[in-house]
Scaffold this motif. Structure first.
Motif, mmCIF file in Angstrom:
data_model
loop_
_atom_site.group_PDB
_atom_site.id
_atom_site.type_symbol
_atom_site.label_atom_id
_atom_site.label_comp_id
_atom_site.label_asym_id
_atom_site.label_seq_id
_atom_site.Cartn_x
_atom_site.Cartn_y
_atom_site.Cartn_z
ATOM 1 N N PHE A 1 9.219 11.185 2.476
ATOM 2 C CA PHE A 1 8.386 10.846 3.309
ATOM 3 C C PHE A 1 7.503 12.254 3.877
ATOM 4 O O PHE A 1 6.845 11.907 4.233
ATOM 5 C CB PHE A 1 9.408 10.851 4.705
ATOM 6 N N LEU A 2 8.770 13.646 3.644
ATOM 7 C CA LEU A 2 7.539 14.371 4.400
ATOM 8 C C LEU A 2 6.470 14.630 3.481
ATOM 9 O O LEU A 2 5.033 14.631 4.187
ATOM 10 C CB LEU A 2 8.665 15.813 3.983
ATOM 11 N N ASP A 3 6.295 13.972 2.193
ATOM 12 C CA ASP A 3 5.681 14.374 1.690
ATOM 13 C C ASP A 3 3.280 13.429 2.354
ATOM 14 O O ASP A 3 2.420 13.615 1.733
ATOM 15 C CB ASP A 3 5.208 13.766 0.054
ATOM 16 N N CYS B 1 4.466 7.152 9.068
ATOM 17 C CA CYS B 1 5.627 5.214 8.335
ATOM 18 C C CYS B 1 6.658 6.155 9.566
ATOM 19 O O CYS B 1 7.158 7.540 9.323
ATOM 20 C CB CYS B 1 5.663 4.631 7.126
ATOM 21 N N ASP B 2 8.026 5.465 9.363
ATOM 22 C CA ASP B 2 9.333 6.274 9.715
ATOM 23 C C ASP B 2 10.300 6.778 8.312
ATOM 24 O O ASP B 2 9.528 5.739 7.067
ATOM 25 C CB ASP B 2 9.840 5.128 10.356
ATOM 26 N N LYS B 3 10.916 7.153 8.147
ATOM 27 C CA LYS B 3 11.743 7.440 6.716
ATOM 28 C C LYS B 3 12.124 6.787 6.732
ATOM 29 O O LYS B 3 12.280 6.144 5.843
ATOM 30 C CB LYS B 3 12.758 8.783 7.074
ATOM 31 N N HIS B 4 12.040 5.862 7.735
ATOM 32 C CA HIS B 4 14.158 4.325 7.171
ATOM 33 C C HIS B 4 12.408 3.658 5.905
ATOM 34 O O HIS B 4 13.314 2.796 5.533
ATOM 35 C CB HIS B 4 14.788 3.922 7.838
ATOM 36 N N ARG B 5 11.719 3.311 6.535
ATOM 37 C CA ARG B 5 10.965 2.178 5.873
ATOM 38 C C ARG B 5 10.398 2.560 4.458
ATOM 39 O O ARG B 5 10.659 2.098 3.762
ATOM 40 C CB ARG B 5 9.345 2.390 6.388
ATOM 41 N N ARG C 1 1.058 -1.217 -0.097
ATOM 42 C CA ARG C 1 -0.297 -0.078 0.261
ATOM 43 C C ARG C 1 0.606 1.083 0.135
ATOM 44 O O ARG C 1 0.822 1.861 -0.803
ATOM 45 C CB ARG C 1 -0.912 0.099 1.217
ATOM 46 N N LEU C 2 1.968 0.843 0.562
ATOM 47 C CA LEU C 2 3.197 2.499 1.026
ATOM 48 C C LEU C 2 3.362 2.354 -0.764
ATOM 49 O O LEU C 2 3.794 4.114 -0.529
ATOM 50 C CB LEU C 2 4.109 1.936 1.846
ATOM 51 N N TYR D 1 6.319 10.335 -6.104
ATOM 52 C CA TYR D 1 7.353 10.145 -6.615
ATOM 53 C C TYR D 1 7.008 10.874 -8.154
ATOM 54 O O TYR D 1 7.803 11.815 -9.016
ATOM 55 C CB TYR D 1 8.035 8.914 -7.039
ATOM 56 N N ALA D 2 6.483 10.377 -8.876
ATOM 57 C CA ALA D 2 5.753 10.869 -10.405
ATOM 58 C C ALA D 2 5.029 11.927 -10.352
ATOM 59 O O ALA D 2 5.417 12.726 -11.192
ATOM 60 C CB ALA D 2 4.497 9.746 -10.661
ATOM 61 N N ALA D 3 4.541 12.815 -8.834
ATOM 62 C CA ALA D 3 4.147 14.310 -9.180
ATOM 63 C C ALA D 3 4.986 14.909 -8.659
ATOM 64 O O ALA D 3 5.015 16.150 -9.539
ATOM 65 C CB ALA D 3 3.431 14.191 -8.067
ATOM 66 N N ARG D 4 6.105 14.957 -8.548
ATOM 67 C CA ARG D 4 7.225 15.600 -8.967
ATOM 68 C C ARG D 4 8.853 14.892 -9.501
ATOM 69 O O ARG D 4 9.873 15.822 -9.454
ATOM 70 C CB ARG D 4 8.107 15.492 -7.088
ATOM 71 N N SER D 5 7.547 14.649 -10.499
ATOM 72 C CA SER D 5 8.958 14.347 -11.866
ATOM 73 C C SER D 5 9.851 13.288 -11.427
ATOM 74 O O SER D 5 11.150 13.877 -12.094
ATOM 75 C CB SER D 5 9.645 15.882 -12.025
#
Length: 87
Positions: free
Chosen positions: A68-70, A78-82, A46-47, A55-59
């Motif tokens: 992660f921030l998005d 969720c965690d940044k490492h995940r 799901r993630l 990723y696609a929205a930011r080209s």
């Protein structure tokens, strides 16, 4: 990974031959096939969809920290490492 390889190439080579070459048990492949996905694997899938969308929205420019921030801004927990592992 070995089981996925065997399943992906079972139409080309016999399962028995690949198991012998990869030194794995045939019974392990069939047991793996019938094992349901874990909750973590389902959540990772799901993630992954959300990560691909971000990723696609930011080209395709953003890396895992920005993705992660998005996701956090969108309300995902969720965690940044995940996120980095899934990417």
């Amino acid at each position: 990974m070995k089981y996925q390889f065997v399943l992906a190439h079972r139409d080309r080579w016999s399962i028995q031959l690949m198991c012998r070459m990869l030194q794995i048990a045939r019974s392990g492949i069939y047991a793996w096939l019938h094992t349901p996905m874990s909750e973590r694997a389902i959540e990772d899938q799901r993630l992954l969809g959300l990560i691909k969308d971000s990723y696609a929205a930011r080209s395709g420019v953003y890396g895992s920290p920005r993705v992660f921030l998005d996701l956090r801004e969108a309300g995902e927990t969720c965690d940044k490492h995940r996120v980095a592992r899934i990417m």
